[in-house]
Design a protein around this motif. Structure first.
Motif, short mmCIF file in Angstrom:
data_model
loop_
_atom_site.label_atom_id
_atom_site.label_comp_id
_atom_site.label_asym_id
_atom_site.label_seq_id
_atom_site.Cartn_x
_atom_site.Cartn_y
_atom_site.Cartn_z
N THR A 1 21.48 -9.25 6.13
CA THR A 1 21.68 -9.32 7.58
C THR A 1 23.16 -9.25 7.94
N PRO A 2 23.77 -8.08 7.75
CA PRO A 2 25.20 -7.92 8.07
C PRO A 2 25.41 -7.63 9.55
N PHE A 3 24.72 -8.36 10.40
CA PHE A 3 24.78 -8.13 11.83
C PHE A 3 24.60 -9.47 12.53
N GLY B 1 7.66 -19.32 10.24
CA GLY B 1 7.65 -18.16 9.34
C GLY B 1 8.86 -17.26 9.56
N ILE B 2 9.20 -17.01 10.82
CA ILE B 2 10.38 -16.19 11.13
C ILE B 2 11.64 -16.86 10.60
N SER B 3 11.72 -18.16 10.76
CA SER B 3 12.88 -18.90 10.25
C SER B 3 12.99 -18.75 8.73
N THR B 4 11.88 -18.83 8.03
CA THR B 4 11.86 -18.66 6.58
C THR B 4 12.31 -17.24 6.20
N ILE B 5 11.77 -16.26 6.90
CA ILE B 5 12.14 -14.86 6.64
C ILE B 5 13.64 -14.67 6.83
N MET B 6 14.17 -15.16 7.92
CA MET B 6 15.60 -14.96 8.21
C MET B 6 16.48 -15.68 7.19
N GLN B 7 16.08 -16.85 6.74
CA GLN B 7 16.85 -17.55 5.72
C GLN B 7 16.86 -16.76 4.41
N ARG B 8 15.73 -16.21 4.03
CA ARG B 8 15.64 -15.44 2.79
C ARG B 8 16.37 -14.11 2.88
N SER C 1 11.02 -10.04 3.73
CA SER C 1 12.32 -10.46 3.19
C SER C 1 12.80 -9.56 2.07
N GLN C 2 11.91 -9.20 1.15
CA GLN C 2 12.30 -8.49 -0.07
C GLN C 2 12.26 -6.98 0.05
N GLU C 3 11.36 -6.44 0.84
CA GLU C 3 11.19 -4.99 0.93
C GLU C 3 11.70 -4.41 2.25
N TRP C 4 11.30 -5.02 3.34
CA TRP C 4 11.61 -4.45 4.65
C TRP C 4 13.08 -4.67 5.03
N PHE C 5 13.58 -5.89 4.87
CA PHE C 5 14.95 -6.18 5.32
C PHE C 5 16.02 -5.36 4.61
N PRO C 6 15.93 -5.11 3.31
CA PRO C 6 16.95 -4.25 2.70
C PRO C 6 17.00 -2.85 3.33
N GLU C 7 15.84 -2.31 3.69
CA GLU C 7 15.80 -1.01 4.36
C GLU C 7 16.32 -1.12 5.79
N ALA D 1 2.61 -13.99 1.93
CA ALA D 1 2.82 -12.73 1.20
C ALA D 1 3.54 -11.70 2.07
N ASP D 2 3.24 -11.70 3.37
CA ASP D 2 3.92 -10.78 4.28
C ASP D 2 5.35 -11.23 4.56
#
Length: 141
Positions: free
Chosen positions: A112-114, A100-107, A72-78, A66-67
């Motif tokens: 991630t324009p950097f 988990g980090i790998s999953t987050i980064m893929q999503r 991926s959906q809330e924090w990364f766009p900001e 859930a985190d």
């Protein structure tokens, strides 16, 4: 680098010379702690107008699904709105965290324009995140 925020599970450092922010996880963080610390890190990143970000996950353990979704959906766009140019990820000692980090980064690819690079240790991650070169490195993963 000076510590600008600290709890029992995370500390955030700022390096004005390199325009970087480092979140160093010190221990397990439950959902509320993780989200609160990441939200505060965003606020500090905006305040200090950082261009490099170090996610020091060395001691961070498993991130609940859930985190992972929230990140991926809330924090990364900001996060993408900060204008960060380089994100250095210091990998956790915990295998489940690395997955988990790998999953987050893929999503979060759309947000991630950097340049992103993975590191085994913090010192080279800090150096890379603070560098101003324009070339995109080859990830070490």
């Amino acid at each position: 680098m000076s510590i600008i925020y600290r709890t029992s599970f995370v500390q955030v450092r700022h390096d004005p010379a390199g325009a970087t922010l480092e979140t160093e996880w010190l221990d397990f963080a439950n959902s509320e702690q993780l989200r609160s610390a990441l939200t505060e890190s965003l606020r500090l990143g905006r305040q200090h107008r950082v261009r490099g970000w170090i996610a020091n996950n060395t001691l961070l353990r498993t991130i609940r699904p859930a985190d992972q979704d929230w990140i991926s959906q809330e924090w990364f766009p900001e996060f993408a709105k900060l204008g960060v140019q380089r994100m250095a990820i210091v990998e956790s000692q915990d295998a489940l965290n690395r997955m988990g980090i790998s999953t987050i980064m893929q999503r979060a690819t759309a947000h991630t324009p950097f340049a992103t690079q993975y590191f085994a240790e913090a010192a080279p991650a800090r150096h890379w995140a603070a560098s101003t070169g324009t070339t995109t490195p080859t990830p070490t993963k």
